[in-house]
Scaffold this active site. Structure first.
Site, mmCIF file in Angstrom:
data_model
loop_
_atom_site.group_PDB
_atom_site.id
_atom_site.type_symbol
_atom_site.label_atom_id
_atom_site.label_comp_id
_atom_site.label_asym_id
_atom_site.label_seq_id
_atom_site.Cartn_x
_atom_site.Cartn_y
_atom_site.Cartn_z
ATOM 1 N N ARG A 231 0.845 -1.201 0.000
ATOM 2 C CA ARG A 231 0.000 0.000 0.000
ATOM 3 C C ARG A 231 0.877 1.247 0.000
ATOM 4 O O ARG A 231 0.622 2.221 -0.716
ATOM 5 C CB ARG A 231 -0.924 -0.009 1.233
ATOM 6 C CG ARG A 231 -2.065 -1.003 1.108
ATOM 7 C CD ARG A 231 -3.057 -0.850 2.255
ATOM 8 N NE ARG A 231 -2.611 -1.535 3.448
ATOM 9 C CZ ARG A 231 -3.010 -2.758 3.814
ATOM 10 N NH1 ARG A 231 -3.855 -3.427 3.067
ATOM 11 N NH2 ARG A 231 -2.568 -3.308 4.920
ATOM 12 N N PHE A 247 -11.441 -3.545 -5.650
ATOM 13 C CA PHE A 247 -11.399 -4.570 -4.578
ATOM 14 C C PHE A 247 -10.764 -3.931 -3.326
ATOM 15 O O PHE A 247 -9.763 -4.397 -2.814
ATOM 16 C CB PHE A 247 -10.566 -5.795 -4.987
ATOM 17 C CG PHE A 247 -10.945 -6.422 -6.297
ATOM 18 C CD1 PHE A 247 -11.996 -7.325 -6.370
ATOM 19 C CD2 PHE A 247 -10.255 -6.104 -7.456
ATOM 20 C CE1 PHE A 247 -12.340 -7.922 -7.584
ATOM 21 C CE2 PHE A 247 -10.597 -6.686 -8.670
ATOM 22 C CZ PHE A 247 -11.634 -7.603 -8.738
ATOM 23 N N ASP A 270 -15.750 -1.840 -4.038
ATOM 24 C CA ASP A 270 -15.817 -3.219 -3.540
ATOM 25 C C ASP A 270 -17.255 -3.687 -3.688
ATOM 26 O O ASP A 270 -18.194 -2.888 -3.608
ATOM 27 C CB ASP A 270 -15.378 -3.292 -2.074
ATOM 28 C CG ASP A 270 -14.962 -4.697 -1.659
ATOM 29 O OD1 ASP A 270 -13.751 -4.935 -1.488
ATOM 30 O OD2 ASP A 270 -15.853 -5.562 -1.489
ATOM 31 N N SER A 271 -17.438 -4.981 -3.891
ATOM 32 C CA SER A 271 -18.803 -5.487 -4.076
ATOM 33 C C SER A 271 -19.512 -5.727 -2.749
ATOM 34 O O SER A 271 -20.719 -5.934 -2.716
ATOM 35 C CB SER A 271 -18.772 -6.787 -4.883
ATOM 36 O OG SER A 271 -17.994 -7.743 -4.200
ATOM 37 N N ALA A 298 -16.552 -5.515 -9.693
ATOM 38 C CA ALA A 298 -15.360 -4.971 -10.342
ATOM 39 C C ALA A 298 -15.442 -5.069 -11.869
ATOM 40 O O ALA A 298 -15.151 -4.096 -12.571
ATOM 41 C CB ALA A 298 -14.123 -5.694 -9.834
ATOM 42 N N ASP A 318 -6.730 -5.639 -6.530
ATOM 43 C CA ASP A 318 -6.359 -6.568 -5.457
ATOM 44 C C ASP A 318 -7.500 -7.559 -5.227
ATOM 45 O O ASP A 318 -8.154 -7.546 -4.183
ATOM 46 C CB ASP A 318 -6.039 -5.778 -4.182
ATOM 47 C CG ASP A 318 -5.520 -6.670 -3.064
ATOM 48 O OD1 ASP A 318 -5.108 -7.815 -3.351
ATOM 49 O OD2 ASP A 318 -5.531 -6.225 -1.892
ATOM 50 N N CYS A 358 -3.423 -13.110 -4.869
ATOM 51 C CA CYS A 358 -3.132 -13.815 -3.618
ATOM 52 C C CYS A 358 -3.384 -15.312 -3.787
ATOM 53 O O CYS A 358 -3.543 -16.040 -2.816
ATOM 54 C CB CYS A 358 -3.951 -13.236 -2.467
ATOM 55 S SG CYS A 358 -5.715 -13.299 -2.747
#
Ligand code: SAH
Length: 414
Positions: A231, A247, A270-271, A298, A318, A358
């Site tokens: 970040r 995200f 973000d959802s 997204a 992300d 990730c």
């Protein structure tokens, strides 16, 4: 005079308490364990002498009985034994767990992550030679995840040690990721293990910013500590740019870009409604007045921004884990390609793409190959500026490369 010092030493060493069972490895399957890989799958086990119960200490030996390592048994998991020591004289007693936890805490001190108001990962499972145990610190609180049954059974002595080492205000147990828990036959509900339960968010400092962390209901143990340094790195490119943080979860990249990075404007998306609320609260907490937060999918949002002719100077991607296993890696790479292509198309010339994955099942190199494909298809040149991973408080044990999961690539799109 006979030299009896060796005998004396032997007498001084307390006997290793007998292990509950001996696990024999199939011929030709012992090599990874001599290489200190801590996961013994059922397919590598030839036979078991004794009748170990879940969580019992067992010795791992070659098919002809030579000692390899000592670990903990879980007969209902495909991962039958997790190994913790390769020293025959080393018992897996409370003093042993104490020394491992102490070493983990010492490392974070060396990394200067012990500021009382900060947050960090104190124990990173295999990365700290404590397979199946995660401990995150958020200010005075600890959040523990047991991803192995054997660790779940040892939570009481582990909490005793953590209390002695760190005097936390409270220790909470957070359930393991659904898939992981299932594999181990674990179904631990969240609960308070020690001390106080935080009322409302716990605030942690990160590079001069403050973030409210939802310890009881947040994703993971409440916050994405692994992206701490990324970040900050991303924010250093944000000056004078319009930033899209896709995200965003609790808003970390966006807040850092807006406040530390001095972006001209930030849109975080973000959802999840909960994530949006957290990100809004964190924007407010840091007086990130140029940051807006929106709830949207997204893929839809990137497409509609494109239709509207919007452009950004920097985009952060992300996403959650797209690949749950190696079997789904190809599908996941297609999804990564799609989303990265959408982002590249939205970047103005000279724009910065910060793109993360990730998924442990996607190798770093494959991620770069995917990005190379995006460059080819989009007709834009992508200059790789930084290829980053998780912060240093998420060490990876090179005997167990499965622990290497986070990729954070920063590229300039010309
Ligand atoms: N960047 C964040 C962590 C992101 S975690 C940080 O630094 O803290 C991934 C986030 O993606 C989660 O918050 C999840 O709610 C969100 N998400 C999952 N699927 C999504 C989708 N299709 N569209 C938008 N957000 C999504």
């Amino acid at each position: 005079m006979p030299d009896d010092s060796a005998v004396e030493t032997a007498n001084d060493t307390p006997p290793v308490p007998a292990s509950a069972a001996t696990v024999f490895v199939k011929p030709k399957r012992a090599r990874p364990f001599f290489g200190r890989h801590p996961w013994v799958l059922d397919s590598a086990v030839q036979r078991v002498e004794g009748a170990p119960s879940a969580g019992d200490v067992v010795d791992l030996v070659t098919h002809d009985g030579r000692f390899i390592g000592r670990g903990l048994w879980n007969g209902s998991s495909r991962l039958r034994v997790r190994l913790y020591t390769f020293t025959a004289e080393q018992p897996l007693d409370d003093a042993f767990w104490d020394s491992r936890l102490t070493a983990a805490v010492d490392l974070r001190r060396q990394l200067h992550l012990d500021a009382p108001a900060g947050g960090c990962r104190l124990v990173n499972s295999e990365g700290d030679d404590l397979s199946g145990l995660i401990v995150d610190r958020y200010g005075p609180y600890l959040a523990v995840q047991a991803t192995a049954l054997a660790m779940a059974e040892r939570l009481e002595p582990i909490c005793d040690i953590l209390e002695r080492l760190l005097q936390p205000r409270g220790i909470l147990l957070r359930g393991a990721e659904r898939g992981l828990g299932k594999l181990e036959g674990l179904n631990l509900p969240d609960r308070q293990l020690r001390g106080e339960r935080p009322e409302g968010p716990v605030f942690v400092e990160e590079h001069g910013l403050r973030f409210g962390v939802d310890l009881t209901e947040g994703q993971k143990t409440g916050y994405y500590l692994d992206q701490r340094e990324n970040r900050q790195a991303a924010a250093s490119y944000a000056r004078g740019r319009r930033v899209l943080d896709m995200f965003c979860y609790s808003g970390g990249f966006g807040v850092a870009a807006a406040v530390s990075g001095k972006a001209t404007a930030v849109l975080s998306v973000d959802s999840s409604a909960k994530a949006v609320a957290l990100a809004k609260a964190n924007a407010e907490l840091n007086a990130a007045t140029t940051m807006a937060v929106e709830q949207a999918d997204a893929f839809d949002k990137l497409a509609s921004l494109q239709t509207a002719g919007e452009r950004f100077g920097m985009i952060v991607l992300d996403p959650p884990k797209f690949a749950r296993s190696r079997a789904s890696a190809a599908d996941a790479l297609r999804a990564y390609h799609r989303i990265n292509r959408l982002a590249v198309d939205l970047l103005e010339p000279g724009g910065i793409l910060v793109t993360c994955s990730c998924s442990g099942a996607i190798a770093r190199e494959d991620f770069l190959v995917m990005l190379s494909g995006v460059a080819q298809r989009s007709g834009r040149m992508l200059q790789l500026l930084e290829c980053r991973g998780a912060a240093a408080d998420h060490p990876v044990n090179l005997h167990c490369l499965e622990g290497e999961y986070l990729k954070c690539v920063i590229a300039r799109v010309t």
